[in-house]
Write a protein that holds these residues in place. Sequence first.
Motif, PDB file in Angstrom:
ATOM      1  N   PHE A  35     -24.385 -45.052  -2.563  1.00 36.24           N
ATOM      2  CA  PHE A  35     -23.840 -43.785  -3.016  1.00 36.24           C
ATOM      3  C   PHE A  35     -24.768 -42.686  -2.504  1.00 36.24           C
ATOM      4  O   PHE A  35     -25.899 -42.961  -2.092  1.00 36.24           O
ATOM      5  N   GLU A  44     -21.523 -39.464  -5.011  1.00 34.88           N
ATOM      6  CA  GLU A  44     -20.276 -39.975  -4.472  1.00 34.88           C
ATOM      7  C   GLU A  44     -20.477 -41.317  -3.785  1.00 34.88           C
ATOM      8  O   GLU A  44     -21.549 -41.649  -3.300  1.00 34.88           O
ATOM      9  N   PHE A  45     -19.386 -42.055  -3.742  1.00 31.44           N
ATOM     10  CA  PHE A  45     -19.373 -43.375  -3.117  1.00 31.44           C
ATOM     11  C   PHE A  45     -19.498 -43.245  -1.602  1.00 31.44           C
ATOM     12  O   PHE A  45     -18.898 -42.370  -0.994  1.00 31.44           O
ATOM     13  N   LEU A 104     -16.494 -50.044  -6.375  1.00 32.26           N
ATOM     14  CA  LEU A 104     -16.275 -48.756  -5.722  1.00 32.26           C
ATOM     15  C   LEU A 104     -16.668 -47.572  -6.591  1.00 32.26           C
ATOM     16  O   LEU A 104     -16.750 -46.451  -6.094  1.00 32.26           O
ATOM     17  N   ARG A 105     -16.905 -47.822  -7.857  1.00 33.64           N
ATOM     18  CA  ARG A 105     -17.172 -46.727  -8.792  1.00 33.64           C
ATOM     19  C   ARG A 105     -18.587 -46.799  -9.350  1.00 33.64           C
ATOM     20  O   ARG A 105     -19.146 -47.878  -9.544  1.00 33.64           O
ATOM     21  N   ILE A 106     -19.142 -45.650  -9.658  1.00 32.45           N
ATOM     22  CA  ILE A 106     -20.486 -45.566 -10.234  1.00 32.45           C
ATOM     23  C   ILE A 106     -20.584 -46.403 -11.491  1.00 32.45           C
ATOM     24  O   ILE A 106     -21.580 -47.098 -11.718  1.00 32.45           O
ATOM     25  N   SER A 107     -19.550 -46.366 -12.308  1.00 33.12           N
ATOM     26  CA  SER A 107     -19.570 -47.051 -13.604  1.00 33.12           C
ATOM     27  C   SER A 107     -19.633 -48.571 -13.482  1.00 33.12           C
ATOM     28  O   SER A 107     -19.934 -49.256 -14.461  1.00 33.12           O
ATOM     29  N   GLU A 108     -19.382 -49.103 -12.299  1.00 27.32           N
ATOM     30  CA  GLU A 108     -19.402 -50.553 -12.120  1.00 27.32           C
ATOM     31  C   GLU A 108     -20.800 -51.107 -11.873  1.00 27.32           C
ATOM     32  O   GLU A 108     -20.989 -52.323 -11.880  1.00 27.32           O
TER      33      GLU A 108
END
Length: 122
Positions: A35, A44-45, A104-108
């Motif tokens: 990121f 951002e990714f 793909l997401r920050i939360s993962e």
Amino acid sequence: QVQVVESGGGLVQAGGSLRLSCAASGRSFSRMGWFRQAPGKEREFVAAINWSGGVTYYADSGKGRFTISRDNAKNTLYLQMNSLKPEDTAVYYCAAAGGAGIGLRISEYSYWGQGTQVTVSS
């Protein structure tokens, strides 16, 4: 103790290349990604990869220019960045997580490095 440590950032002219590395220790991670966060903007990714390396995904901004890869024997993640642009200037973060598939997401992601600065001059 689990650690994720990035390296390889620096100052490069537009059109140049950099290779970022991310060394993980303490455990292995099935899902890893990159990121970035530019000044005044949200994180951002950039790119992500699954355990085997057979599945990768890129943000549109890096498609065709960035390549994510991993060496599981060394527990290390890489990001090869070519044809760099001034808009690629940001702090780049390595992220790591368990679980299946690709993140793909920050939360993962549960584990994050401290970041490495990439500056592209025009």
